[in-house]
Design a protein around this motif. Sequence first.
Motif, PDB file in Angstrom:
ATOM      1  N   ILE A  63       0.881  -1.168  -0.085  1.00  0.00           N
ATOM      2  CA  ILE A  63       0.020  -0.080   0.091  1.00  0.00           C
ATOM      3  C   ILE A  63       0.898   1.164   0.127  1.00  0.00           C
ATOM      4  CG2 ILE A  63      -1.989   1.135   1.258  1.00  0.00           C
ATOM      5  CD1 ILE A  63      -2.380  -1.353   2.615  1.00  0.00           C
ATOM      6  N   LEU A  64       0.567   2.237  -0.900  1.00  0.00           N
ATOM      7  CA  LEU A  64       1.469   3.315  -0.949  1.00  0.00           C
ATOM      8  C   LEU A  64       0.540   4.636  -1.409  1.00  0.00           C
ATOM      9  CD1 LEU A  64       2.191   3.977  -4.301  1.00  0.00           C
ATOM     10  CD2 LEU A  64       3.259   1.909  -3.959  1.00  0.00           C
ATOM     11  N   SER A  65       1.028   5.669  -1.099  1.00  0.00           N
ATOM     12  CA  SER A  65       0.517   6.833  -1.583  1.00  0.00           C
ATOM     13  C   SER A  65       1.380   7.493  -2.530  1.00  0.00           C
ATOM     14  CB  SER A  65       0.202   8.030  -0.221  1.00  0.00           C
ATOM     15  OG  SER A  65      -0.370   9.136  -0.817  1.00  0.00           O
ATOM     16  N   THR A  66       0.888   8.054  -3.762  1.00  0.00           N
ATOM     17  CA  THR A  66       1.554   8.329  -4.841  1.00  0.00           C
ATOM     18  C   THR A  66       1.726  10.098  -4.570  1.00  0.00           C
ATOM     19  OG1 THR A  66      -0.389   8.912  -6.219  1.00  0.00           O
ATOM     20  CG2 THR A  66       0.882   6.883  -6.485  1.00  0.00           C
ATOM     21  N   VAL A  67       1.012  10.544  -3.633  1.00  0.00           N
ATOM     22  CA  VAL A  67       1.212  11.941  -3.512  1.00  0.00           C
ATOM     23  C   VAL A  67       1.407  12.189  -2.039  1.00  0.00           C
ATOM     24  CG1 VAL A  67      -0.407  12.861  -5.347  1.00  0.00           C
ATOM     25  CG2 VAL A  67      -1.418  12.239  -3.122  1.00  0.00           C
TER      26      VAL A  67
ATOM     27  N   THR B 297      -3.218   7.498   7.533  1.00  0.00           N
ATOM     28  CA  THR B 297      -4.075   6.444   8.368  1.00  0.00           C
ATOM     29  C   THR B 297      -5.102   5.722   7.638  1.00  0.00           C
ATOM     30  OG1 THR B 297      -3.251   7.306  10.618  1.00  0.00           O
ATOM     31  CG2 THR B 297      -4.916   5.508  10.441  1.00  0.00           C
ATOM     32  N   LEU B 298      -5.110   4.542   7.294  1.00  0.00           N
ATOM     33  CA  LEU B 298      -6.069   3.867   6.520  1.00  0.00           C
ATOM     34  C   LEU B 298      -6.832   2.694   7.344  1.00  0.00           C
ATOM     35  CD1 LEU B 298      -4.055   3.301   2.894  1.00  0.00           C
ATOM     36  CD2 LEU B 298      -5.776   5.330   3.646  1.00  0.00           C
TER      37      LEU B 298
ATOM     38  N   ALA C 201     -11.059  -2.746   0.992  1.00  0.00           N
ATOM     39  CA  ALA C 201     -11.264  -1.537   0.918  1.00  0.00           C
ATOM     40  C   ALA C 201     -10.556  -0.494   2.209  1.00  0.00           C
ATOM     41  CB  ALA C 201     -13.060  -1.237   1.127  1.00  0.00           C
ATOM     42  N   ALA C 202     -10.191   0.602   1.854  1.00  0.00           N
ATOM     43  CA  ALA C 202      -9.578   1.385   2.584  1.00  0.00           C
ATOM     44  C   ALA C 202     -10.041   2.586   2.557  1.00  0.00           C
ATOM     45  CB  ALA C 202      -7.989   1.636   2.250  1.00  0.00           C
ATOM     46  N   GLN C 203     -10.170   3.215   3.789  1.00  0.00           N
ATOM     47  CA  GLN C 203     -10.657   4.519   4.024  1.00  0.00           C
ATOM     48  C   GLN C 203      -9.775   5.477   4.932  1.00  0.00           C
ATOM     49  OE1 GLN C 203     -13.755   5.638   2.874  1.00  0.00           O
ATOM     50  NE2 GLN C 203     -13.122   7.683   3.424  1.00  0.00           N
ATOM     51  N   PRO C 204      -9.358   6.501   4.287  1.00  0.00           N
ATOM     52  CA  PRO C 204      -8.505   7.383   5.107  1.00  0.00           C
ATOM     53  C   PRO C 204      -9.218   8.031   6.606  1.00  0.00           C
ATOM     54  CG  PRO C 204      -8.276   7.891   2.796  1.00  0.00           C
ATOM     55  CD  PRO C 204      -9.406   7.045   3.080  1.00  0.00           C
ATOM     56  N   VAL C 205      -8.703   7.939   7.437  1.00  0.00           N
ATOM     57  CA  VAL C 205      -9.048   8.557   8.641  1.00  0.00           C
ATOM     58  C   VAL C 205      -8.374   9.700   9.192  1.00  0.00           C
ATOM     59  CG1 VAL C 205     -10.264   6.214   9.107  1.00  0.00           C
ATOM     60  CG2 VAL C 205      -8.009   6.808  10.157  1.00  0.00           C
TER      61      VAL C 205
ATOM     62  N   GLN D 224      -9.580   3.086  -4.388  1.00  0.00           N
ATOM     63  CA  GLN D 224     -10.138   2.058  -5.231  1.00  0.00           C
ATOM     64  C   GLN D 224      -9.877   0.751  -4.527  1.00  0.00           C
ATOM     65  OE1 GLN D 224      -8.074   2.366  -9.055  1.00  0.00           O
ATOM     66  NE2 GLN D 224      -9.179   3.938  -9.860  1.00  0.00           N
ATOM     67  N   ASP D 225     -10.890  -0.032  -4.633  1.00  0.00           N
ATOM     68  CA  ASP D 225     -10.907  -1.427  -3.940  1.00  0.00           C
ATOM     69  C   ASP D 225      -9.813  -2.505  -4.611  1.00  0.00           C
ATOM     70  OD1 ASP D 225     -12.658  -0.492  -2.262  1.00  0.00           O
ATOM     71  OD2 ASP D 225     -14.439  -1.385  -3.289  1.00  0.00           O
ATOM     72  N   VAL D 226      -9.449  -3.276  -3.851  1.00  0.00           N
ATOM     73  CA  VAL D 226      -8.767  -4.542  -4.437  1.00  0.00           C
ATOM     74  C   VAL D 226      -9.665  -5.635  -4.527  1.00  0.00           C
ATOM     75  CG1 VAL D 226      -6.616  -5.894  -4.103  1.00  0.00           C
ATOM     76  CG2 VAL D 226      -6.552  -3.537  -3.458  1.00  0.00           C
TER      77      VAL D 226
END
Length: 468
Positions: free
Chosen positions: A203-207, A221-222, A279-283, A296-298
């Motif tokens: 899992i990574l953030s491109t920004v 945090t996801l 699914a991931a949701q930023p908190v 996007q989901d995996v």
Amino acid sequence: MNKCGTQAPVWLSLKSESLPVPGESKRLTACATWQVSFGGTKDCCLFRIPITVRNCGEFFVYLLQPTQGCMGYCAEEKLTSLALQPVISPELVQGRVQLKCSYHRPSSRPPPRYVVLWSRLSPAGKKEQIQRDTTLQSFSYVEMNGVNLRLGDTVFCTVTAFSRDVPEPQSLPEESKGFYAGIKFVPESLQIAEDGTEYVLTILSTVPIVCPGHDESCKITLQLSTEDLDSQFPGLSNIALSACRVELPCSGSRCAVATLMVTAVTDFAQDGNRVSRIAAQPVGRRDLLWRAYTPQDVKVMSEMTSKLENPADDMRYDNYKIGTFLLCQSVSREFEVHVRQWDCGGHRSATACNCGVAAREEGDTVVLDTCNGHFWEGRPQLTIKSTEASPHILFPSGAFVRADLSEWGMGVTVRTPGSDFNSTRGLCGLFDGISDNDLNNMPEEHFIEEWRYKAREPQPRRCSLALF
């Protein structure tokens, strides 16, 4: 005038426009050059003719209108690529998230000027232009402001080199690869086997994120969740994750990468291949850029590989005793489930019903308590007051505990993963597929007493609480 074998050559004007990006078409204006009177001034765009140009990558296709009188379309030699090779990268500029389009500067003299077109993919899959820059620099920026450009967008930049003094392009437009701005899972989909193998999900953030001051807690945090897309039993997941929350610490323009282990739950059910999603949701993010963003989901395809057709022991007996009992425990790892039974029959009948369940796996413990709070003092407990009919607990191994609440008490269901096969004990007996050995050749009453916790008996250690 008097070029291309005609008195009034028709040429393509790009003074305020640009050629379309590869794969797109655009309506442009062609100009016809003419001298109003003999010895008068020459007008390079006295007549305007609408045309359509399509960029096919290595060549262009033109839809031309018929001309009048002495007009004729003029064509020059084919433009070549200058190997500008545009690339998009994220940066933090003065506390704002920017995307930078960098490209190689050709060795021509004088140096050219550049037209940079920024575009993004629309939900329909078409490219929408969001910004146009003209610059002498070998880079261009666009801001991710959450309005024109948002997380979840796939962004492109297209660069064309022009001569400084004339409007004609010096090179073919060159487009960058699509840059996805947001949270990415690598790989984007998984195909796993129900054999206990752990699969790595990155899992990574491109920004980057904007960090106020020198805040050490600057991170993304996801919260993760799973769902079986074709399950007939809501809440019963077919995959297990090594963690339900991950953190991506950020520093400057970069954020760290997190890894997650994904395992197919080995339940020996003959349910064929199953499709699940992660699914991931930023908190904890309140800024405009992140608060409305959902990654996007995996998709995960799990394949049934077990050859055991009926591992269930199919053993049944009644327990009307009051107290706390060991319902199920693994002898090969740290997993156990306790139940507490109270008198629910009153003076009319000797009946005991479940009023609480406690489940522990490794360092995670969950307690569902409807026993009027009569747990022993000093035991960490989590009391859940819920209107849901069936609260459930799903541990990372795939172990599943479900409590069906009703007026009389609580029905408790335990499902252990395949890794516990032939490695359990407790009131649920031996998980070995044999139905006549669960009571250890004891009378039912003696067997039940064997798994009752005495009042003074030390209880298993309690660790951090986690509810799934």
